[in-house]
Enzyme design. Structure first.
Site, PDB file in Angstrom:
ATOM      1  CD  GLU A 104       1.334 -56.099  -7.541  1.00 34.16           C
ATOM      2  OE1 GLU A 104       0.416 -55.747  -6.822  1.00 34.16           O
ATOM      3  OE2 GLU A 104       0.895 -57.260  -8.524  1.00 34.16           O
ATOM      4  CG  HIS A 118      -1.352 -50.868  -6.518  1.00 35.18           C
ATOM      5  ND1 HIS A 118      -1.413 -52.418  -6.654  1.00 35.18           N
ATOM      6  CD2 HIS A 118      -1.306 -50.569  -5.109  1.00 35.18           C
ATOM      7  CE1 HIS A 118      -1.012 -53.025  -5.467  1.00 35.18           C
ATOM      8  NE2 HIS A 118      -0.913 -52.229  -4.477  1.00 35.18           N
TER       9      HIS A 118
END
Ligand code: 6PG
Length: 645
Positions: free
Chosen positions: A368, A364
């Site tokens: 990001e 993640h």
């Protein structure tokens, strides 16, 4: 009722208490008293047996799993109904683990098991005195044979008097359901979130003379929703303030601190307790901790939590991995504090075993990094390429928000661009050196180890690294100044399409990494479910994520999904156009160009890697395969013309 208490009453979950144990332990008596004390309804499971079951028992025939199934289902239905009404106390033998699993199935509010434990002889005596009950003494032995003592229940010996038993139960229920260690920004926000959902909470912050004193007590006093929370600075008292099995959430700095805190709490824990690590820990550390703690009978969950301070307070995305049993014990609290997706489902779901939860959070963060860098490159193109003011950039980006380009990171970028200080843009006063806490680096290392090309993510990481060498860049800019050759010929729509396409490539790479890790570590990751969790609460939530989660139901390779193929076809020229303009003006655009290079390499039927293979074989006799050789044989050639002469 005080305002605080009113607030609590309005939010508190409707708890279900199962009083369990074999026949004659006193379930009904204890259950009725508890229901009166808590002012919630009482139900006796015996009343739910079909007549056929009762008749069997009267005839002294033990019930089988099959006989009990419909009875357990009706009790589960009852518990489910009560969990959305007022809660309830249910007296039920619930002898086996599988029965208890069925009883608590789909119940989203807290379920507390109170196990009344008694010896055979005592219970036989009691049964012999019971006149009106259908259960004959002869069946007691079969109940003992069937019994699987629970390890997730509060256990009380029925040798105690009725008053003692009731007092022990009240004492236990007076303890907190959840404990949180570490009252930094995230820990405070999560605590408030948990308490506001009506869970009883203990919070701990260490004592460091002159630096960290009374942190927990001061925090508890400050917020209305914490009126019932218990603050601690002494670890033993904190652990002892928790109901068993204890659920302890660590919101502390990743790394050595996690091991140190585990060592501190370990002496006070008991088998079946659960530790949850909500920091950005490395997944291999999590694997190690699971093993270390499981050997001691303690469960461990490595939990990815995303959403920053606001997310933690109002609903983060939560990615728990580790012991499934631990999730069964604590998942209802995590799901209750998580953000909700479009269908109002919690953005929290058990990811898989081992370090999978932290691995997913790490990826993640890798995504990001690239999402952030792409926006930085867009800003750079608007600002340095097209010479547009920050307000004007914000206006254009705002227009993108009605398209699939909308995301949380786009939203905050627009705010940042417009922020002024003393009449000047604050952003232009921020030093252009990007920091990092390491998760992007870990993602790149993990991808390299697994052999997965995540070049857009890595491009973002290296863009941060080169930004950090500010002094070196300033020096180099004097010697090697940028050569601005042409006027930028780009409109906002071309930039938006290029941006969207690069984002699809970025997400494709992140998902690819997850799927390879899933194979390697046998995590059996559900990619669609993971991205569903990412649709809200987390930093990379976006409109695109909702689609992506849907597409991953059918295609594990995003770039091969028919909808994405269409986007590639419609947007690739825009991406080329953007890169052409940037390159001609010496503007670095790591992520955009990596996205295009990846797309070209990903869809290239014949690559030049045959030359690499020949070179390897030339200097190192590393062998090579031949095209069209289905046998898979490996060949060596003496390529040196001098030796072949
Ligand atoms: C989140 C964030 C969070 C943290 C990053 C920052 O999902 O809430 O990712 O975990 O802000 O780790 O990472 P860097 O300092 O490396 O940018």
């Amino acid at each position: 009722m005080s305002l605080n208490h009113y607030f609590y009453e309005m939010n508190k979950p409707n708890r279900i208490y199962f009083i369990i144990g074999v026949s004659a332990v006193g379930k009904t008596t204890v259950g009725k008293t508890l229901s009166q004390l808590l002012n919630i309804p009482f139900f006796d499971a015996d009343d739910f047996h079909p007549q056929s079951n009762k008749q069997k028992m009267i005839n002294g025939i033990p019930l089988t799993d099959g006989d009990r199934r419909s009875w357990l289902i009706s009790l589960n239905k009852l518990a489910l109904e009560q969990s959305v009404l007022k809660g309830g106390v249910i007296a039920c033998s619930a002898l086996k683990k599988s029965y208890r699993e069925l009883l608590r199935q789909n119940i989203k509010s807290p379920v507390k098991w109170i196990f009344l434990d008694g010896g055979f002889e005592l219970l036989k005596q009691r049964l012999s005195k019971r006149k009106e009950h259908f259960m004959p003494i002869s069946l007691l032995q079969s109940q003992f044979d069937t019994l699987e003592k629970p390890d997730d229940a509060f256990c009380i010996s029925v040798d105690l008097t009725e008053d003692q038993i009731n007092n022990q139960i009240l004492d236990e229920l007076g303890k907190s359901e959840f404990g949180l260690i570490g009252l930094g920004v995230m820990g405070k926000s999560l605590s408030r979130n948990i308490a506001s959902k009506g869970f009883s909470l203990s919070v701990f912050n260490r004592f460091v003379a002159g630096k960290e004193e009374n942190i927990a007590a001061d925090f508890q006093k400050k917020y209305a929703e914490l009126f019932d929370a218990k603050p601690f600075e002494v670890i033993e008292a904190f652990v002892k303030s928790l109901q068993r099995p204890r659920k302890i959430f660590l919101m502390i700095q990743a790394g050595k601190t996690v091991d140190a805190v585990i060592e501190q709490i370990l002496p006070f824990l008991e088998s079946g307790d659960v530790i949850m690590d909500g920091g950005n820990s490395h997944y291999l550390d999590t694997e190690r901790r699971i093993k270390f703690l499981n050997d001691k009978g303690i469960y461990f969950l490595g939990i990815g939590v995303s959403g920053g301070e606001q997310g933690a307070l109002n609903g983060p995305a939560i990615m728990p991995g580790g012991n499934r049993e631990a999730y069964n014990l604590s998942g209802y609290i995590l799901e209750s504090i998580a953000a909700k997706d479009m269908q109002q489902q919690a953005c929290c779901g058990f990811v898989g075993k081992g370090g999978s939860g932290h691995f997913v959070k790490m990826v993640h963060n890798g995504i990001e990094y690239a999402e952030m860098q792409l926006l930085a490159e867009v800003y750079q193109i608007f600002k340095y390429g097209l010479g547009i003011s920050n307000d004007a950039i914000a206006k254009m980006l705002n227009a993108w928000r009605s398209s699939e380009a909308d995301s949380y990171l786009l939203e905050i970028t627009i705010d940042i661009l417009q922020r002024k200080e003393n009449g000047a843009y604050l952003l232009e006063k921020v030093l252009d050196k990007a920091a990092n806490k390491g998760t992007g680096n870990w993602t790149t290392v993990a991808a390299s180890e697994l052999g997965v090309p995540i070049s857009v993510l890595t491009g973002a990481l290296f863009a941060r690294y080169i930004s950090a060498f500010k002094e070196m860049r300033v020096e180099a800019s004097k010697v090697l100044p940028a050569d601005k050759k042409v006027n930028f010929m780009l409109d906002s729509e071309t930039i938006r399409k290029a941006y969207q396409l690069a984002r699809w490539v970025n997400h494709h790479q992140g998902i690819h990494l997850l799927s390879e890790a899933s194979l390697k570590y046998e995590w059996d990751l559900n990619l669609s479910e993971i991205t569903r969790v990412w649709t809200n609460g987390c930093i990379i939530r976006s409109k695109m994520m909702e689609k992506l989660s849907d597409y991953l139901k059918d295609d594990s390779q995003l770039l091969l999904n028919q909808n994405v193929v269409e986007i590639v076809k419609q947007s690739k020229d825009s991406l080329k156009e953007l890169i052409k303009n940037a390159v001609q003006n010496d503007l670095p655009i790591s992520c955009f160009s990596e996205a295009l290079n990846y797309l070209n390499a990903y869809s290239q039927k014949e690559s030049p890697a045959n030359l690499i293979q020949a070179q390897r074989d030339y200097f190192g006799a590393h062998l090579y395969q031949r095209k069209n050789d289905i046998s898979g044989n490996r060949y060596h050639t003496n390529w040196d013309p001098k030796q072949n002469a």
